[in-house]
Design a protein around this motif. Structure first.
Motif, mmCIF file in Angstrom:
data_model
loop_
_atom_site.group_PDB
_atom_site.id
_atom_site.type_symbol
_atom_site.label_atom_id
_atom_site.label_comp_id
_atom_site.label_asym_id
_atom_site.label_seq_id
_atom_site.Cartn_x
_atom_site.Cartn_y
_atom_site.Cartn_z
ATOM 1 N N ASP A 97 -2.078 -10.500 -12.373
ATOM 2 C CA ASP A 97 -1.297 -9.678 -13.535
ATOM 3 C C ASP A 97 -0.089 -9.177 -12.797
ATOM 4 N N HIS A 98 -0.133 -8.804 -11.568
ATOM 5 C CA HIS A 98 1.308 -8.099 -11.068
ATOM 6 C C HIS A 98 2.048 -9.109 -10.997
ATOM 7 N N MET A 99 2.024 -10.367 -10.632
ATOM 8 C CA MET A 99 2.642 -11.321 -10.254
ATOM 9 C C MET A 99 3.353 -11.794 -11.520
ATOM 10 N N LYS B 205 4.087 3.145 -4.048
ATOM 11 C CA LYS B 205 3.027 3.670 -3.475
ATOM 12 C C LYS B 205 2.575 3.188 -2.105
ATOM 13 N N HIS B 206 2.801 1.949 -1.964
ATOM 14 C CA HIS B 206 2.334 1.512 -0.676
ATOM 15 C C HIS B 206 3.547 2.185 0.468
ATOM 16 N N GLY B 207 4.502 2.209 0.295
ATOM 17 C CA GLY B 207 5.266 3.195 1.157
ATOM 18 C C GLY B 207 4.967 4.427 1.443
ATOM 19 N N THR C 264 -4.568 2.223 7.479
ATOM 20 C CA THR C 264 -5.337 0.840 7.340
ATOM 21 C C THR C 264 -5.194 0.802 5.681
ATOM 22 N N ARG C 265 -4.887 1.853 5.038
ATOM 23 C CA ARG C 265 -4.878 1.692 3.436
ATOM 24 C C ARG C 265 -3.548 1.030 3.122
ATOM 25 N N ALA C 266 -2.387 1.326 3.863
ATOM 26 C CA ALA C 266 -1.097 1.176 3.239
ATOM 27 C C ALA C 266 -0.702 -0.461 3.797
ATOM 28 N N PRO C 267 -0.189 -1.106 3.136
ATOM 29 C CA PRO C 267 0.407 -2.431 3.604
ATOM 30 C C PRO C 267 1.782 -2.089 3.927
ATOM 31 N N THR C 268 2.284 -2.777 4.877
ATOM 32 C CA THR C 268 3.577 -2.775 5.337
ATOM 33 C C THR C 268 4.087 -4.006 5.213
ATOM 34 N N LYS D 204 -3.337 -13.973 -1.384
ATOM 35 C CA LYS D 204 -4.412 -13.813 -0.629
ATOM 36 C C LYS D 204 -4.100 -12.613 0.223
ATOM 37 N N ALA D 205 -2.934 -12.100 0.585
ATOM 38 C CA ALA D 205 -2.788 -11.007 1.193
ATOM 39 C C ALA D 205 -2.910 -9.860 0.657
ATOM 40 N N CYS D 206 -2.590 -9.863 -0.741
ATOM 41 C CA CYS D 206 -2.643 -8.817 -1.547
ATOM 42 C C CYS D 206 -4.393 -8.506 -1.816
ATOM 43 N N ASN D 207 -4.964 -9.692 -2.085
ATOM 44 C CA ASN D 207 -6.603 -9.724 -2.372
ATOM 45 C C ASN D 207 -7.349 -9.196 -1.218
ATOM 46 N N GLU D 208 -6.725 -8.634 -0.219
ATOM 47 C CA GLU D 208 -7.561 -7.781 0.786
ATOM 48 C C GLU D 208 -7.817 -6.591 0.335
ATOM 49 N N CYS D 209 -7.053 -6.047 -0.371
ATOM 50 C CA CYS D 209 -7.096 -4.498 -1.028
ATOM 51 C C CYS D 209 -7.284 -4.674 -2.343
ATOM 52 N N HIS D 210 -6.726 -5.747 -3.237
ATOM 53 C CA HIS D 210 -7.028 -5.652 -4.650
ATOM 54 C C HIS D 210 -7.706 -6.693 -5.268
ATOM 55 N N SER D 211 -8.311 -6.667 -6.292
ATOM 56 C CA SER D 211 -8.944 -7.883 -7.063
ATOM 57 C C SER D 211 -8.185 -8.894 -7.381
HETATM 58 C C1 HEC Z 1 -3.717 -2.780 2.892
HETATM 59 C C2 HEC Z 1 -4.226 -2.765 1.336
HETATM 60 C C3 HEC Z 1 -3.134 -3.147 0.415
HETATM 61 C C4 HEC Z 1 -2.502 -4.461 0.629
HETATM 62 C C5 HEC Z 1 -2.634 -5.629 1.396
HETATM 63 C C6 HEC Z 1 -1.684 -4.394 -0.929
HETATM 64 N N1 HEC Z 1 -1.877 -3.130 -1.786
HETATM 65 FE FE1 HEC Z 1 -1.254 -2.623 -3.370
HETATM 66 N N2 HEC Z 1 -2.041 -0.946 -3.000
HETATM 67 C C7 HEC Z 1 -2.879 -0.273 -1.987
HETATM 68 C C8 HEC Z 1 -3.148 0.974 -2.124
HETATM 69 C C9 HEC Z 1 -3.798 1.827 -1.127
HETATM 70 C C10 HEC Z 1 -2.566 1.527 -3.264
HETATM 71 C C11 HEC Z 1 -2.722 2.592 -4.191
HETATM 72 C C12 HEC Z 1 -3.987 2.463 -4.961
HETATM 73 C C13 HEC Z 1 -4.189 4.082 -5.261
HETATM 74 O O1 HEC Z 1 -3.749 4.321 -6.370
HETATM 75 O O2 HEC Z 1 -5.297 4.395 -4.704
HETATM 76 C C14 HEC Z 1 -1.937 0.158 -4.090
HETATM 77 C C15 HEC Z 1 -1.196 0.212 -5.306
HETATM 78 C C16 HEC Z 1 -0.595 -0.758 -5.631
HETATM 79 C C17 HEC Z 1 -0.226 -0.909 -6.938
HETATM 80 C C18 HEC Z 1 0.266 0.161 -8.091
HETATM 81 C C19 HEC Z 1 1.278 0.904 -7.638
HETATM 82 C C20 HEC Z 1 1.557 2.259 -8.653
HETATM 83 O O3 HEC Z 1 2.679 2.412 -8.719
HETATM 84 O O4 HEC Z 1 0.654 2.543 -9.195
HETATM 85 C C21 HEC Z 1 0.458 -2.204 -7.137
HETATM 86 C C22 HEC Z 1 0.856 -2.733 -8.456
HETATM 87 C C23 HEC Z 1 0.054 -3.053 -6.068
HETATM 88 N N3 HEC Z 1 -0.585 -2.080 -5.096
HETATM 89 C C24 HEC Z 1 0.404 -4.179 -5.698
HETATM 90 C C25 HEC Z 1 0.054 -5.052 -4.831
HETATM 91 C C26 HEC Z 1 0.392 -6.456 -4.662
HETATM 92 C C27 HEC Z 1 1.090 -7.164 -5.436
HETATM 93 C C28 HEC Z 1 -0.049 -6.578 -3.292
HETATM 94 C C29 HEC Z 1 0.239 -7.928 -2.400
HETATM 95 C C30 HEC Z 1 1.814 -8.605 -2.590
HETATM 96 C C31 HEC Z 1 -0.552 -5.537 -2.567
HETATM 97 N N4 HEC Z 1 -0.364 -4.481 -3.634
HETATM 98 C C32 HEC Z 1 -1.112 -5.747 -1.585
HETATM 99 C C33 HEC Z 1 -3.059 -1.107 -1.046
HETATM 100 C C34 HEC Z 1 -2.906 -2.457 -0.670
#
Ligand code: HEC
Ligand code: HEC
Ligand code: HEC
Ligand code: HEC
Length: 332
Positions: A219-221, A75-77, A88-92, A206-213
């Motif tokens: 849980d993911h880890m 989903k990120h990519g 700014t929504r998508a992590p690289t 911490k990097a993930c936590n900028e966008c996720h709780s």
């Molecule tokens: C820059 C923001 C950002 C960061 C940083 C980020 N994510 Fe996400 N992530 C998103 C977005 C946006 C979505 C899509 C969520 C939605 O459904 O709206 C997502 C979705 C996900 C999903 C669900 C994927 C799916 O197929 O449903 C997982 C799991 C996830 N992220 C894990 C992580 C983890 C673990 C990290 C850190 C290693 C991380 N994310 C860092 C923005 C981020």
């Protein structure tokens, strides 16, 4: 991979690569594992180019480390490819691995998803394998003390990993560290101890936590760590079966080999059963856990977990066949 892939590291050629110039390149021009021009190209050195995930794709793709394919199918990519580089929504790759421009570029588990058992892990293992008490006590004395955050350290997993380390020639048949332990674990740091693991894991969370709780991230880890644990458990059965073939004289150690089976012989393995064993390590197991961490469910399941289980079944069946043939040949 680049000049210093883990092939070199695990072969023990790593030193030669890093010291050809007295260590100058390593100390002055490298951050972490890659040279500057791996991401910044020589004649432009543009920040925007190095910060684009495509800058990582020429190396981090393919057989044993398809992070590019996993990222672009996550989903990120997908959001990154729809919204473009200013999203700014998508992590690289860099958002997660070079947060705030951090050039260390290291992960908790490392490339091969291996970690060093702690002293406590090995002492707990003695309760499960009391016959190995003396060997394990000796091994425990050589290991760091501590705990890996967020991981349960059950003895079965320690045991499964010990078999993988044996198959890689890092521990010998009596669970004692070999010279490869020193080369690949101590010098090349292919596997990480608790202090570094916990530091890298906290950085990533911490990097993930900028966008996720933080609960979502933990849980993911946890579920990704569990994939390694489950993969190790299934894989260890196949390793034990091949080890037993050597022990019972059904397979003979090839000339010039120090360890057998030896995963680091890669595709030079002499029998199809050992070819399978190496493919599990470098292809199926890698894809299972790398796919899990990179939120690419298809990679994790269909390119990783599923073929891993198929390959283990094939190894167990083949081992039985080889045994039966051996018995028959002896009777004649
Ligand atoms: C820059 C923001 C950002 C960061 C940083 C980020 N994510 Fe996400 N992530 C998103 C977005 C946006 C979505 C899509 C969520 C939605 O459904 O709206 C997502 C979705 C996900 C999903 C669900 C994927 C799916 O197929 O449903 C997982 C799991 C996830 N992220 C894990 C992580 C983890 C673990 C990290 C850190 C290693 C991380 N994310 C860092 C923005 C981020
Ligand atoms: C793994 C890829 C990678 C490697 C290897 C790498 N860099 Fe970078 N570099 C980046 C990224 C990505 C950025 C942008 C970071 C940010 O600001 O978010 C960056 C930013 C920089 C910047 C800041 C540029 C600016 O305009 O602000 C400098 C200077 C730099 N890198 C130097 C180096 C040097 C010197 C090396 C080798 C020792 C090196 N980098 C190796 C990826 C890399
Ligand atoms: C020229 C090839 C090349 C490029 C380009 C490259 N890398 Fe790497 N990377 C490597 C090699 C080789 C290693 C070391 C593998 C190993 O651990 O033995 C590595 C290691 C890593 C690791 C560490 C894994 C561990 O052991 O903890 C991460 C994370 C990583 N790279 C991310 C990136 C990111 C993100 C980019 C793009 C910004 C990038 N790399 C670009 C070749 C490359
Ligand atoms: C959403 C965050 C996120 C993105 C985006 C991301 N990674 Fe990762 N990556 C991770 C996590 C989490 C791990 C496992 C960390 C650990 O060991 O605990 C990881 C592990 C790695 C590793 C070590 C081996 C492995 O796969 O477990 C490499 C190399 C790597 N990533 C490269 C890349 C490259 C290249 C890209 C872009 C094509 C990328 N990553 C995109 C979060 C991310």
């Amino acid at each position: 991979m680049g000049r210093k892939g883990y092939l070199g590291v695990m072969d023990g050629n790593n030193d030669a690569v890093l010291k050809h110039d007295g260590g100058k390149e390593a100390s002055e021009y490298r951050y972490g594992n890659a040279q500057c021009d791996a991401c910044h190209t020589r004649h432009s050195f543009k920040k925007s180019e190095a910060a684009d995930p495509r800058a990582c794709s020429n190396c981090h793709m393919g057989f044993d480390h398809p992070q590019w394919e996993m990222y672009t199918s996550s989903k990120h990519g997908i959001i990154w490819s729809i919204e473009g580089k200013d999203s700014t929504r998508a992590p690289t790759c860099q958002t997660c691995h070079m947060h705030g421009g951090d050039h260390e570029v290291r992960t908790a588990w490392g490339f091969l998803g291996l970690r060093i058992p702690t002293k406590e892990n090995v002492l707990a293992l003695i309760k499960v394998a009391p016959a190995q008490k003396d060997n394990l006590t000796k091994l425990a004395a050589a290991l760091p003390s501590g705990h890996y955050d967020g991981l349960d350290d059950d003895p079965q997993w320690t045991y499964d990993r010990a078999l993988i380390l044996q198959a890689a020639g890092v521990l010998d048949g009596n669970f004692q560290p070999t010279e490869r332990f020193v080369e690949s674990v101590v010098q090349a740091q292919v596997a990480r101890g608790p202090e570094e693991f916990n530091k890298e894991r906290a950085k990533m969370n911490k990097a993930c936590n900028e966008c996720h709780s933080i609960g979502f991230v933990e849980d993911h880890m946890k579920s990704s760590d569990d994939i390694i644990k489950r993969a190790d458990h299934v894989y260890a059965k196949a390793i034990a079966a091949v080890q037993a073939l050597y022990k019972d004289g059904i397979l003979k150690k090839p000339e010039g080999w120090k360890y057998a089976p030896d995963l680091l012989q890669y595709y030079d393995a002499k029998t199809s059963i050992e070819q399978e064993l190496y493919l599990i390590m470098l292809e199926h197991r890698q894809r299972a856990f790398q796919g899990a961490f990179h939120a690419s469910n298809d990679y994790m399941h269909w390119y990783g977990w599923a073929p891993l289980n198929t390959a283990v079944n094939e190894i167990l069946e083949e081992a039985q066949k080889l045994r039966a043939e051996h018995k028959l040949a002896k009777k004649k």
